[in-house]
Design a protein around this motif. Structure first.
Motif, PDB file in Angstrom:
ATOM      1  N   LEU A  88       0.634  -1.182  -0.105  1.00 26.47           N
ATOM      2  CA  LEU A  88      -0.047   0.083  -0.061  1.00 26.47           C
ATOM      3  C   LEU A  88       0.852   1.424  -0.053  1.00 26.47           C
ATOM      4  O   LEU A  88       0.653   2.211  -0.643  1.00 26.47           O
ATOM      5  CB  LEU A  88      -0.882   0.011   1.314  1.00 26.47           C
ATOM      6  N   LEU A  89       2.053   1.238   0.701  1.00 23.67           N
ATOM      7  CA  LEU A  89       2.862   2.328   0.847  1.00 23.67           C
ATOM      8  C   LEU A  89       3.499   2.748  -0.717  1.00 23.67           C
ATOM      9  O   LEU A  89       3.665   3.871  -0.955  1.00 23.67           O
ATOM     10  CB  LEU A  89       3.770   2.305   1.720  1.00 23.67           C
ATOM     11  N   PHE A  90       3.920   1.840  -1.315  1.00 26.35           N
ATOM     12  CA  PHE A  90       4.398   1.823  -2.848  1.00 26.35           C
ATOM     13  C   PHE A  90       3.500   2.866  -3.816  1.00 26.35           C
ATOM     14  O   PHE A  90       3.912   3.757  -4.044  1.00 26.35           O
ATOM     15  CB  PHE A  90       5.130   0.793  -3.309  1.00 26.35           C
ATOM     16  N   PRO A  91       2.287   2.326  -3.721  1.00 26.19           N
ATOM     17  CA  PRO A  91       1.507   3.266  -4.786  1.00 26.19           C
ATOM     18  C   PRO A  91       1.194   4.769  -4.122  1.00 26.19           C
ATOM     19  O   PRO A  91       0.836   5.569  -4.810  1.00 26.19           O
ATOM     20  CB  PRO A  91       0.114   2.401  -4.788  1.00 26.19           C
ATOM     21  N   ALA A  92       1.096   4.722  -2.795  1.00 26.79           N
ATOM     22  CA  ALA A  92       0.990   6.006  -2.264  1.00 26.79           C
ATOM     23  C   ALA A  92       1.850   7.125  -2.487  1.00 26.79           C
ATOM     24  O   ALA A  92       1.581   8.079  -2.743  1.00 26.79           O
ATOM     25  CB  ALA A  92       0.739   5.904  -0.697  1.00 26.79           C
ATOM     26  N   VAL A  93       3.136   6.646  -2.347  1.00 24.13           N
ATOM     27  CA  VAL A  93       4.311   7.334  -2.816  1.00 24.13           C
ATOM     28  C   VAL A  93       4.163   7.743  -4.114  1.00 24.13           C
ATOM     29  O   VAL A  93       4.395   8.886  -4.614  1.00 24.13           O
ATOM     30  CB  VAL A  93       5.437   6.690  -2.550  1.00 24.13           C
ATOM     31  N   LEU A  94       3.928   7.007  -5.131  1.00 27.53           N
ATOM     32  CA  LEU A  94       3.663   6.968  -6.575  1.00 27.53           C
ATOM     33  C   LEU A  94       2.689   8.232  -6.770  1.00 27.53           C
ATOM     34  O   LEU A  94       2.788   9.149  -7.679  1.00 27.53           O
ATOM     35  CB  LEU A  94       3.618   5.739  -7.086  1.00 27.53           C
ATOM     36  N   LEU A  95       1.492   7.985  -6.041  1.00 28.64           N
ATOM     37  CA  LEU A  95       0.413   9.062  -6.348  1.00 28.64           C
ATOM     38  C   LEU A  95       1.062  10.340  -5.971  1.00 28.64           C
ATOM     39  O   LEU A  95       0.337  11.354  -6.587  1.00 28.64           O
ATOM     40  CB  LEU A  95      -0.701   8.712  -5.495  1.00 28.64           C
ATOM     41  N   LEU A  96       1.785  10.499  -4.839  1.00 32.41           N
ATOM     42  CA  LEU A  96       2.293  11.982  -4.340  1.00 32.41           C
ATOM     43  C   LEU A  96       3.248  12.305  -5.301  1.00 32.41           C
ATOM     44  O   LEU A  96       3.238  13.471  -5.547  1.00 32.41           O
ATOM     45  CB  LEU A  96       2.825  11.552  -2.932  1.00 32.41           C
ATOM     46  N   VAL A  97       3.987  11.548  -5.766  1.00 40.00           N
ATOM     47  CA  VAL A  97       4.950  12.003  -6.822  1.00 40.00           C
ATOM     48  C   VAL A  97       4.427  12.511  -8.125  1.00 40.00           C
ATOM     49  O   VAL A  97       4.635  13.646  -8.589  1.00 40.00           O
ATOM     50  CB  VAL A  97       6.028  10.829  -7.136  1.00 40.00           C
ATOM     51  N   LEU A  98       3.245  11.725  -8.295  1.00 40.54           N
ATOM     52  CA  LEU A  98       2.682  12.114  -9.745  1.00 40.54           C
ATOM     53  C   LEU A  98       1.887  13.385  -9.354  1.00 40.54           C
ATOM     54  O   LEU A  98       1.654  14.378 -10.295  1.00 40.54           O
ATOM     55  CB  LEU A  98       1.335  11.209 -10.075  1.00 40.54           C
ATOM     56  N   GLU A  99       1.245  13.633  -8.206  1.00 43.11           N
ATOM     57  CA  GLU A  99       0.517  14.983  -7.690  1.00 43.11           C
ATOM     58  C   GLU A  99       1.504  16.136  -7.899  1.00 43.11           C
ATOM     59  O   GLU A  99       1.275  17.147  -8.352  1.00 43.11           O
ATOM     60  CB  GLU A  99      -0.006  14.780  -6.384  1.00 43.11           C
ATOM     61  N   VAL A 100       2.683  15.872  -7.324  1.00 39.42           N
ATOM     62  CA  VAL A 100       3.684  17.197  -7.357  1.00 39.42           C
ATOM     63  C   VAL A 100       4.053  17.304  -8.706  1.00 39.42           C
ATOM     64  O   VAL A 100       4.151  18.697  -9.152  1.00 39.42           O
ATOM     65  CB  VAL A 100       4.881  16.771  -6.474  1.00 39.42           C
ATOM     66  N   LEU A 101       4.177  16.427  -9.668  1.00 35.89           N
ATOM     67  CA  LEU A 101       4.614  16.652 -11.188  1.00 35.89           C
ATOM     68  C   LEU A 101       3.650  17.275 -11.611  1.00 35.89           C
ATOM     69  O   LEU A 101       3.882  18.257 -12.573  1.00 35.89           O
ATOM     70  CB  LEU A 101       5.043  15.252 -11.747  1.00 35.89           C
ATOM     71  N   LEU A 102       2.169  16.864 -11.699  1.00 33.99           N
ATOM     72  CA  LEU A 102       1.040  17.244 -12.398  1.00 33.99           C
ATOM     73  C   LEU A 102       1.041  18.861 -11.800  1.00 33.99           C
ATOM     74  O   LEU A 102       0.599  19.720 -12.624  1.00 33.99           O
ATOM     75  CB  LEU A 102      -0.072  16.525 -12.303  1.00 33.99           C
ATOM     76  N   SER A 103       1.124  19.252 -10.540  1.00 35.23           N
ATOM     77  CA  SER A 103       0.543  20.472 -10.036  1.00 35.23           C
ATOM     78  C   SER A 103       1.740  21.435 -10.431  1.00 35.23           C
ATOM     79  O   SER A 103       1.246  22.598 -10.511  1.00 35.23           O
ATOM     80  CB  SER A 103       0.660  20.414  -8.337  1.00 35.23           C
ATOM     81  N   ASN A 104       2.942  21.035 -10.707  1.00 35.28           N
ATOM     82  CA  ASN A 104       3.739  21.967 -11.197  1.00 35.28           C
ATOM     83  C   ASN A 104       4.085  21.985 -12.652  1.00 35.28           C
ATOM     84  O   ASN A 104       5.091  22.980 -13.190  1.00 35.28           O
ATOM     85  CB  ASN A 104       5.070  21.725 -10.308  1.00 35.28           C
ATOM     86  N   THR A 105       3.546  21.303 -13.368  1.00 37.81           N
ATOM     87  CA  THR A 105       3.515  21.446 -14.980  1.00 37.81           C
ATOM     88  C   THR A 105       2.369  21.445 -15.621  1.00 37.81           C
ATOM     89  O   THR A 105       1.734  22.616 -15.514  1.00 37.81           O
ATOM     90  CB  THR A 105       4.266  19.817 -15.382  1.00 37.81           C
ATOM     91  N   ARG A 106       1.756  20.450 -16.235  1.00 33.62           N
ATOM     92  CA  ARG A 106       0.603  20.499 -17.139  1.00 33.62           C
ATOM     93  C   ARG A 106      -0.686  21.097 -16.240  1.00 33.62           C
ATOM     94  O   ARG A 106      -1.583  21.639 -16.857  1.00 33.62           O
ATOM     95  CB  ARG A 106       0.220  19.257 -17.679  1.00 33.62           C
ATOM     96  N   LEU A 107      -0.938  20.541 -15.126  1.00 33.05           N
ATOM     97  CA  LEU A 107      -1.996  20.947 -14.343  1.00 33.05           C
ATOM     98  C   LEU A 107      -1.617  22.053 -13.169  1.00 33.05           C
ATOM     99  O   LEU A 107      -2.423  22.128 -12.195  1.00 33.05           O
ATOM    100  CB  LEU A 107      -2.608  19.709 -13.792  1.00 33.05           C
ATOM    101  N   MET A 108      -0.702  22.724 -13.668  1.00 33.47           N
ATOM    102  CA  MET A 108      -0.444  23.940 -12.517  1.00 33.47           C
ATOM    103  C   MET A 108      -1.630  24.917 -12.694  1.00 33.47           C
ATOM    104  O   MET A 108      -2.165  25.455 -13.707  1.00 33.47           O
ATOM    105  CB  MET A 108       0.988  24.796 -13.240  1.00 33.47           C
ATOM    106  N   ARG A 109      -1.863  25.256 -11.461  1.00 32.12           N
ATOM    107  CA  ARG A 109      -3.280  26.120 -11.086  1.00 32.12           C
ATOM    108  C   ARG A 109      -3.085  27.592 -11.544  1.00 32.12           C
ATOM    109  O   ARG A 109      -2.002  28.137 -10.866  1.00 32.12           O
ATOM    110  CB  ARG A 109      -3.926  25.800  -9.830  1.00 32.12           C
ATOM    111  N   ILE A 110      -3.816  28.102 -12.342  1.00 33.05           N
ATOM    112  CA  ILE A 110      -3.783  29.474 -12.645  1.00 33.05           C
ATOM    113  C   ILE A 110      -5.132  30.138 -12.306  1.00 33.05           C
ATOM    114  O   ILE A 110      -6.207  29.664 -12.263  1.00 33.05           O
ATOM    115  CB  ILE A 110      -3.910  29.633 -14.195  1.00 33.05           C
ATOM    116  N   PRO A 111      -4.975  30.996 -11.270  1.00 34.03           N
ATOM    117  CA  PRO A 111      -6.199  31.716 -10.400  1.00 34.03           C
ATOM    118  C   PRO A 111      -7.143  32.243 -11.722  1.00 34.03           C
ATOM    119  O   PRO A 111      -6.785  32.586 -12.758  1.00 34.03           O
ATOM    120  CB  PRO A 111      -5.465  32.873  -9.750  1.00 34.03           C
TER     121      PRO A 111
END
Length: 336
Positions: A313-336
């Motif tokens: 369970l821990l391994f996919p949790a880490v993968l999800l967090l890494v994916l969240e950081v990558l998407l939040s700072n690249t393609r899915l970076m939030r623009i107000p």
């Protein structure tokens, strides 16, 4: 159906109190969503915002909240990992430790006779033997083929894939000597149990003929097997075939009756069983029945095997967090 349900692994938690964090996570998620809807989150305004959106930097509406869902899913997985989940598999002692089984398969000319569906007795025997091997994952299984002489095709092994492949390629050409040496086959299979530490040793003998050659008679070989604690299950695969070979003369019919009595004697001497397969489907059911008999005979006390799922369970949790950081700072970076 009940037997299948009983084999489904159970899940238990070593530290279930960690699950109390789940309501807290749900509350935090609700507060976050509410703040977003009320527009109370601090923001930084960028000049030329419309130009960025026109350039394709704005994420599609259905993907805007994907990073948040990834983050919360990762946190939920972390909570379940901290709860110490373990998969519990309950097996009988026989299922857990397995038994030692030697298959003794007749490959004489008579096994090439075909039934109405154009399948030979050897084809049917190969198919059911292969299924049996792949079903008995905890057992050590070996293979002896015999005709005028016996031959060890495979010693006792847990590599069932290799054994299944060997069964698929069984041919009468392996042994040139004509005849049916049932006694020799039993003796060779019995010798293959030397060094075995298993308390459960079984020979499954599949044949359609009478013993007419060899240095050892079936009765003598069966007695030796019984003295070594080996049970023999005899499967008479002489189901109805097509062609002139199926038209027995009076003398051949007498031999068939004597042979059946001899086969029954082998099973009785060793405490095993005798089965007559009237057609290929009965042959398959017979092999299944033998497997169930051996499992029930040595059921013993239930044995539980536990496997920790923390890292699973821990391994996919880490993968999800890494994916969240990558998407939040690249393609899915939030623009107000």
């Amino acid at each position: 159906m009940q037997e299948w349900i009983a084999r489904i692994p159970a899940i238990e938690l070593a530290a279930p109190w960690w699950l109390l964090l789940l309501p807290l996570l749900a509350l935090l998620a609700w507060v976050r969503v509410r703040r977003d809807r009320l527009g109370k989150n601090p923001v930084i305004l960028f000049p030329g915002l419309e130009r960025l959106r026109d350039s394709g930097f704005e994420a599609r509406r259905e993907l805007r909240h994907l990073p948040q869902w990834l983050r919360w899913s990762a946190l939920v997985l972390c909570v379940f990992a901290l709860a110490g989940p373990r998969m519990v598999v309950r097996q009988t002692e026989a299922e857990a430790r397995g038994i030692d089984v030697m298959l003794a398969l007749d490959i004489s000319e008579s096994m090439l006779q075909k039934d109405g569906s154009n399948r030979s007795r050897l084809d049917a025997a190969r198919e059911v033997a292969r299924k049996f091997v792949l079903r008995r994952s905890s057992d050590r299984i070996g293979l002896v083929v015999f005709r005028g002489k016996g031959y060890t095709q495979c010693p006792l092994t847990i590599d069932h894939d290799v054994l299944a492949m060997l069964i698929d390629h069984i041919s009468p050409l392996v042994i040139q000597d004509e005849g049916t040496a049932i006694g020799s086959a039993i003796l060779i299979a019995t010798n293959r149990f030397k060094g075995s530490t298993s308390l459960q040793k079984v020979i499954i003998l599949i044949t359609d003929g009478e013993n007419n050659t060899g240095d050892v008679g079936p009765a003598t070989a069966a007695t030796l097997a019984a003295q070594n604690g080996i049970r023999i299950y005899v499967v008479n695969a002489g189901f109805k075939s097509t062609g002139s070979a199926g038209n027995l003369s009076a003398e051949s019919s007498a031999h068939a009756a004597i042979d059946e009595a001899s086969l029954r004697g082998i099973a009785r001497t060793t405490g095993g069983g005798y089965f007559r397969a009237e057609d290929p489907s009965v042959l398959d059911n017979t092999i299944k029945t033998i497997g169930r008999l051996e499992t029930a005979r040595h059921a013993g006390a239930p044995v539980e095997h536990r496997t920790g799922l923390f890292f699973l369970l821990l391994f996919p949790a880490v993968l999800l967090l890494v994916l969240e950081v990558l998407l939040s700072n690249t393609r899915l970076m939030r623009i107000p």
